[in-house]
Design a protein around this motif. Structure first.
Motif, short mmCIF file in Angstrom:
data_model
loop_
_atom_site.label_atom_id
_atom_site.label_comp_id
_atom_site.label_asym_id
_atom_site.label_seq_id
_atom_site.Cartn_x
_atom_site.Cartn_y
_atom_site.Cartn_z
N ALA A 117 -109.01 12.83 -46.28
CA ALA A 117 -109.17 14.29 -46.32
C ALA A 117 -109.17 14.88 -44.92
CB ALA A 117 -110.45 14.65 -47.06
N ILE A 118 -109.77 14.18 -43.96
CA ILE A 118 -109.80 14.64 -42.57
C ILE A 118 -108.38 14.73 -42.02
CG2 ILE A 118 -110.47 14.01 -40.22
CD1 ILE A 118 -113.05 12.82 -41.43
N VAL A 119 -107.57 13.72 -42.31
CA VAL A 119 -106.17 13.72 -41.86
C VAL A 119 -105.40 14.87 -42.49
CG1 VAL A 119 -103.99 12.45 -41.96
CG2 VAL A 119 -106.10 11.23 -41.39
N GLN A 120 -105.62 15.10 -43.79
CA GLN A 120 -104.93 16.19 -44.48
C GLN A 120 -105.32 17.55 -43.91
OE1 GLN A 120 -105.87 15.61 -48.62
NE2 GLN A 120 -104.56 13.81 -48.82
N MET A 121 -106.60 17.75 -43.66
CA MET A 121 -107.04 19.02 -43.09
C MET A 121 -106.47 19.21 -41.69
SD MET A 121 -108.76 20.89 -45.18
CE MET A 121 -109.16 22.11 -43.92
N SER A 122 -106.42 18.14 -40.92
CA SER A 122 -105.87 18.23 -39.56
C SER A 122 -104.40 18.63 -39.60
CB SER A 122 -106.03 16.89 -38.84
OG SER A 122 -107.39 16.60 -38.62
N GLU A 123 -103.64 18.05 -40.54
CA GLU A 123 -102.22 18.38 -40.66
C GLU A 123 -102.03 19.85 -41.03
OE1 GLU A 123 -100.58 15.72 -43.50
OE2 GLU A 123 -100.46 14.02 -42.10
N ILE A 124 -102.84 20.30 -41.98
CA ILE A 124 -102.76 21.70 -42.41
C ILE A 124 -103.10 22.64 -41.24
CG2 ILE A 124 -103.77 23.45 -43.91
CD1 ILE A 124 -102.46 21.76 -45.76
N GLN A 125 -104.19 22.34 -40.55
CA GLN A 125 -104.68 23.21 -39.49
C GLN A 125 -103.72 23.27 -38.30
OE1 GLN A 125 -109.47 22.73 -40.45
NE2 GLN A 125 -108.49 21.32 -39.06
N SER A 126 -103.19 22.13 -37.91
CA SER A 126 -102.27 22.11 -36.77
C SER A 126 -100.91 22.72 -37.12
CB SER A 126 -102.09 20.69 -36.24
OG SER A 126 -101.59 19.84 -37.25
N THR A 127 -100.45 22.50 -38.36
CA THR A 127 -99.15 23.02 -38.78
C THR A 127 -99.18 24.53 -38.95
OG1 THR A 127 -98.59 20.96 -39.92
CG2 THR A 127 -97.35 22.92 -40.55
N LEU A 128 -100.23 25.04 -39.62
CA LEU A 128 -100.30 26.46 -39.94
C LEU A 128 -101.12 27.27 -38.94
CD1 LEU A 128 -100.77 26.32 -43.82
CD2 LEU A 128 -98.68 26.59 -42.51
N GLU A 129 -101.68 26.58 -37.94
CA GLU A 129 -102.48 27.24 -36.90
C GLU A 129 -103.62 28.05 -37.52
OE1 GLU A 129 -99.80 29.45 -34.42
OE2 GLU A 129 -98.91 27.63 -33.56
N CYS A 130 -104.48 27.32 -38.24
CA CYS A 130 -105.62 27.92 -38.90
C CYS A 130 -106.81 26.97 -38.75
CB CYS A 130 -105.32 28.17 -40.37
SG CYS A 130 -104.81 26.67 -41.28
N CYS A 131 -107.96 27.39 -39.25
CA CYS A 131 -109.15 26.53 -39.11
C CYS A 131 -110.08 26.72 -40.30
CB CYS A 131 -109.88 26.88 -37.82
SG CYS A 131 -111.22 25.72 -37.42
N GLY A 132 -110.45 25.60 -40.92
CA GLY A 132 -111.36 25.66 -42.06
C GLY A 132 -110.74 26.32 -43.27
N VAL A 133 -111.58 26.62 -44.26
CA VAL A 133 -111.09 27.28 -45.47
C VAL A 133 -110.98 28.78 -45.24
CG1 VAL A 133 -111.54 27.74 -47.91
CG2 VAL A 133 -112.08 25.50 -46.95
N THR A 134 -112.08 29.40 -44.78
CA THR A 134 -112.07 30.84 -44.50
C THR A 134 -111.98 31.12 -42.99
OG1 THR A 134 -114.49 30.86 -44.59
CG2 THR A 134 -113.30 31.46 -46.59
N ASP A 135 -112.65 30.30 -42.18
CA ASP A 135 -112.53 30.35 -40.72
C ASP A 135 -113.28 29.16 -40.12
OD1 ASP A 135 -115.30 31.03 -40.64
OD2 ASP A 135 -114.83 33.15 -40.72
N TYR A 136 -113.37 29.10 -38.79
CA TYR A 136 -113.99 27.93 -38.14
C TYR A 136 -115.48 27.80 -38.45
CZ TYR A 136 -115.76 31.22 -34.61
OH TYR A 136 -116.39 32.25 -33.96
N ASN A 137 -116.12 28.88 -38.92
CA ASN A 137 -117.55 28.82 -39.25
C ASN A 137 -117.82 27.89 -40.43
OD1 ASN A 137 -118.74 30.62 -37.32
ND2 ASN A 137 -117.71 32.31 -38.39
N ASP A 138 -116.76 27.54 -41.18
CA ASP A 138 -116.95 26.58 -42.27
C ASP A 138 -117.43 25.24 -41.74
OD1 ASP A 138 -116.13 28.41 -44.20
OD2 ASP A 138 -114.03 27.80 -44.07
N TYR A 139 -117.02 24.91 -40.51
CA TYR A 139 -117.47 23.65 -39.89
C TYR A 139 -118.88 23.80 -39.33
CZ TYR A 139 -112.81 21.62 -40.24
OH TYR A 139 -111.63 21.10 -40.71
N THR A 140 -119.10 24.85 -38.55
CA THR A 140 -120.41 25.01 -37.88
C THR A 140 -121.54 25.23 -38.89
OG1 THR A 140 -119.96 27.38 -37.59
CG2 THR A 140 -119.35 25.91 -35.78
N SER A 141 -121.23 25.93 -39.99
CA SER A 141 -122.29 26.17 -40.99
C SER A 141 -122.65 24.90 -41.75
CB SER A 141 -121.82 27.25 -41.98
OG SER A 141 -120.68 26.82 -42.69
#
Length: 234
Positions: A131-155
């Protein structure tokens, strides 16, 4: 030969030339959609890839058939033109169906993608490697972070991964919040796939309309050639 015959001949030729160019356009957009969809294939359940692969085949077929249609018009062969018209009619029906399919996927995609993204992100923050690899691919390809934003990680008390960084450093495994992409992947991916599928649908239907005119002129020209041949035998 008559005005109608000459007019039909050259109209058919130029329509097929337009079809050939539009076929190349479908081919190009479909290849782009297929390449860009590879990193999202898990979430799309193959829908984008299947649609784009089918349209790649259609685009290539349109180009080849239109090319031979141009040759048939110049050669003035009624048998050739009738065969061309039948094949193009079958292709036209298939292409319209694919265009409708693209619009259907466009409407159903957000719910499907949202479900899979939520599940994959939840697995990623619980240290599931795949899942980490899949999220990394999505984030780097589409230039986005998390589901709604980067706060999904920090929260969730997780560090923001390097794939979220606008200016990624090769040796870094994390990303500072002030350098992370501000948009979440759910909205970015939804907008991206909707645009791709809408473009495929519009192009497919547009090419279909041009092909319909090509079919009409092909049969009219073939009929005119046949009548002229019968007069020659009389």
């Amino acid at each position: 030969m008559g005005f109608f015959f000459c007019t039909s001949k050259y109209i058919l030729f130029f329509f097929n030339l337009a079809c050939a160019l539009l076929g190349l356009t479908v081919l190009g957009v479909s290849i782009y959609a297929n390449i860009q969809g590879r990193s999202l294939k898990t979430f799309l359940e193959g829908e984008l890839n299947i649609t784009s692969i089918l349209l790649i085949c259609v685009g290539a077929a349109v180009f080849l058939i239109a090319f031979f249609g141009c040759c048939g018009a110049i050669r003035e062969d009624s048998c050739y033109l009738n065969t061309y018209g039948v094949i193009l009619s079958i292709l036209l029906l298939a292409q319209i169906a694919l265009g409708v399919l693209a619009f259907v996927y466009k409407s159903r995609f957000p719910d499907t993608f949202s479900k899979y993204l939520d599940e994959t992100f939840d697995k990623a923050i619980h240290d599931d490697k795949e899942a980490i690899v899949q999220m990394s691919e999505i984030q780097s390809t589409l230039e986005c972070c998390g589901v709604t934003d980067y706060n999904d990680y920090t929260s969730n008390h997780k560090e923001i991964p390097a794939s979220c960084c606008m200016n990624r450093q090769q040796n870094n495994s994390t990303c500072p919040a002030n350098e992370a992409y501000q948009k979440g992947c759910k909205q970015v991916a939804t907008d991206f796939i909707k645009l791709i599928l809408q473009s495929l649908g519009i192009i497919s239907v547009t090419v279909g309309g041009v092909e319909l005119l090509g079919v009409i002129f092909a049969f009219c020209l073939a009929s005119s050639i046949k009548r002229n041949e019968m007069r020659g035998y009389a």
